[in-house]
Write a protein that holds these residues in place. Structure first.
Motif, short mmCIF file in Angstrom:
data_model
loop_
_atom_site.label_atom_id
_atom_site.label_comp_id
_atom_site.label_asym_id
_atom_site.label_seq_id
_atom_site.Cartn_x
_atom_site.Cartn_y
_atom_site.Cartn_z
N GLN A 146 0.81 -1.21 0.00
CA GLN A 146 0.00 0.00 0.00
C GLN A 146 0.85 1.26 0.00
N ARG A 147 2.10 1.13 0.37
CA ARG A 147 3.02 2.27 0.34
C ARG A 147 4.21 1.88 -0.52
N HIS A 148 4.63 2.83 -1.38
CA HIS A 148 5.75 2.60 -2.28
C HIS A 148 6.69 3.79 -2.22
N ALA A 149 7.91 3.57 -2.67
CA ALA A 149 8.86 4.65 -2.90
C ALA A 149 9.48 4.43 -4.27
N GLN A 150 10.33 5.36 -4.68
CA GLN A 150 10.99 5.19 -5.95
C GLN A 150 11.86 3.94 -5.90
N ALA A 151 11.88 3.20 -7.00
CA ALA A 151 12.68 1.98 -7.06
C ALA A 151 14.18 2.30 -7.04
N PRO A 152 14.97 1.46 -6.36
CA PRO A 152 14.58 0.30 -5.56
C PRO A 152 13.98 0.71 -4.22
N ASP A 153 12.87 0.08 -3.88
CA ASP A 153 12.11 0.45 -2.68
C ASP A 153 12.68 -0.29 -1.47
N CYS A 154 13.67 0.32 -0.84
CA CYS A 154 14.41 -0.37 0.22
C CYS A 154 13.54 -0.68 1.43
N MET A 155 12.63 0.23 1.80
CA MET A 155 11.81 -0.02 2.98
C MET A 155 10.82 -1.15 2.74
N ALA A 156 10.29 -1.27 1.55
CA ALA A 156 9.40 -2.39 1.25
C ALA A 156 10.15 -3.71 1.36
N GLU A 157 11.38 -3.73 0.83
CA GLU A 157 12.20 -4.93 0.91
C GLU A 157 12.48 -5.30 2.36
N LEU A 158 12.85 -4.31 3.17
CA LEU A 158 13.16 -4.58 4.57
C LEU A 158 11.91 -4.99 5.34
N ALA A 159 10.80 -4.29 5.13
CA ALA A 159 9.57 -4.57 5.89
C ALA A 159 9.10 -5.99 5.67
N ARG A 160 9.29 -6.51 4.47
CA ARG A 160 8.84 -7.88 4.19
C ARG A 160 9.67 -8.93 4.92
N ARG A 161 10.80 -8.55 5.46
CA ARG A 161 11.61 -9.47 6.27
C ARG A 161 11.16 -9.51 7.73
N LEU A 162 10.30 -8.59 8.12
CA LEU A 162 9.82 -8.52 9.50
C LEU A 162 8.54 -9.33 9.65
N ASP A 163 8.39 -10.01 10.78
CA ASP A 163 7.11 -10.65 11.07
C ASP A 163 6.27 -9.71 11.93
N ALA A 164 5.06 -10.11 12.24
CA ALA A 164 4.13 -9.23 12.97
C ALA A 164 4.67 -8.86 14.34
N GLN A 165 5.34 -9.80 15.00
CA GLN A 165 5.90 -9.50 16.32
C GLN A 165 7.03 -8.47 16.21
N ASP A 166 7.85 -8.58 15.16
CA ASP A 166 8.92 -7.61 14.95
C ASP A 166 8.35 -6.20 14.76
N VAL A 167 7.32 -6.11 13.94
CA VAL A 167 6.70 -4.80 13.67
C VAL A 167 6.18 -4.19 14.97
N GLY A 168 5.45 -4.97 15.76
CA GLY A 168 4.93 -4.45 17.02
C GLY A 168 6.03 -4.06 17.98
N ALA A 169 7.10 -4.85 18.00
CA ALA A 169 8.18 -4.59 18.94
C ALA A 169 8.93 -3.32 18.60
N VAL A 170 9.32 -3.16 17.35
CA VAL A 170 10.11 -1.98 16.99
C VAL A 170 9.26 -0.71 17.07
N ALA A 171 7.98 -0.81 16.69
CA ALA A 171 7.09 0.36 16.80
C ALA A 171 6.92 0.77 18.26
N ALA A 172 6.76 -0.21 19.14
CA ALA A 172 6.58 0.08 20.56
C ALA A 172 7.83 0.71 21.15
N TRP A 173 8.99 0.13 20.85
CA TRP A 173 10.23 0.66 21.44
C TRP A 173 10.52 2.07 20.95
N LEU A 174 10.40 2.29 19.65
CA LEU A 174 10.67 3.63 19.11
C LEU A 174 9.75 4.68 19.71
N SER A 175 8.48 4.32 19.88
CA SER A 175 7.50 5.31 20.35
C SER A 175 7.71 5.72 21.80
#
Length: 206
Positions: free
Chosen positions: A147-176
């Motif tokens: 749903q979100r893109h950047a100019q190719a190569p889309d580095c954040m899309a590539e990185l985000a797909r390596r994260l699982d749901a627990q990773d996403v929740g964990a890093v978002a919680a810690w950063l916030s």
């Protein structure tokens, strides 16, 4: 410019200052190049949010560049970070990802691109502190689902797909929950040694 950006501050807060409790991200003090790229992404459909697309669809590149430079110049204090109310193990996972990454899954640390203080690197890379947990998690999810893109190569899309749901929740919680030191601002430095090629960053690796 203050009058021309009233539509921006209606969501992003007075002078784009926002708060970590709200959904809409802070834009005050973010690197000008990053803000400009995001305005282009909304206008050209790489980021999807109808209100933003509607506001920007007829604005010129020069106008968007002026808006970006205006908000980048606003060095305003950050609101206090919310208290952590999550399991210590989850926050520790988020800290590890943010500061060290996960080499076993080829996940670089957030600091390797977004600066050692996680306040961004001028002019192209945004800071990650002072954002709400919901916002960070939703953006990582948007990259994962396309749903979100950047100019190719889309580095954040590539990185985000390596994260699982627990990773996403964990890093978002810690950063916030990390406080922003007084006077903190994006650092200046080269972007040629990023761990991933990133089309939204001018001068990224070959």
């Amino acid at each position: 410019m203050q009058r021309r950006t009233l539509a921006c501050t209606a969501c992003h807060g007075r002078q784009g200052q926002a708060t970590p409790q709200g959904y809409f991200p802070r834009i005050a003090g973010k690197p000008a190049g990053y803000l400009y790229n995001q305005l282009l992404n909304f206008r050209e459909g790489r980021r999807s949010y109808p209100q933003m697309s509607y506001l920007l669809e007829h604005l010129t590149d020069d106008y968007l560049r002026e808006m970006a430079q205006h908000f980048a110049s606003l060095q305003l204090p950050y609101a206090p970070a919310p208290a952590a109310q999550l399991p210590a193990s989850l926050l520790e996972r988020g800290r590890q990802l943010a500061l060290h990454g996960d080499k076993t899954r080829d996940i670089p640390a957030c600091v390797s691109c977004h600066g050692q203080a996680l306040m961004g690197v001028a002019p192209w890379l945004p800071g990650l502190l002072g954002l709400s947990r919901d916002y960070v998690a939703s953006q990582l999810g948007a990259w994962q689902t396309g749903q979100r893109h950047a100019q190719a190569p889309d580095c954040m899309a590539e990185l985000a797909r390596r994260l699982d749901a627990q990773d996403v929740g964990a890093v978002a919680a810690w950063l916030s929950t990390q406080p922003v030191p007084p006077g903190a601002a994006p650092q200046s430095g080269p972007v040629a040694e990023l761990p991933l090629r990133c089309g939204g960053v001018q001068g990224a690796g070959p």
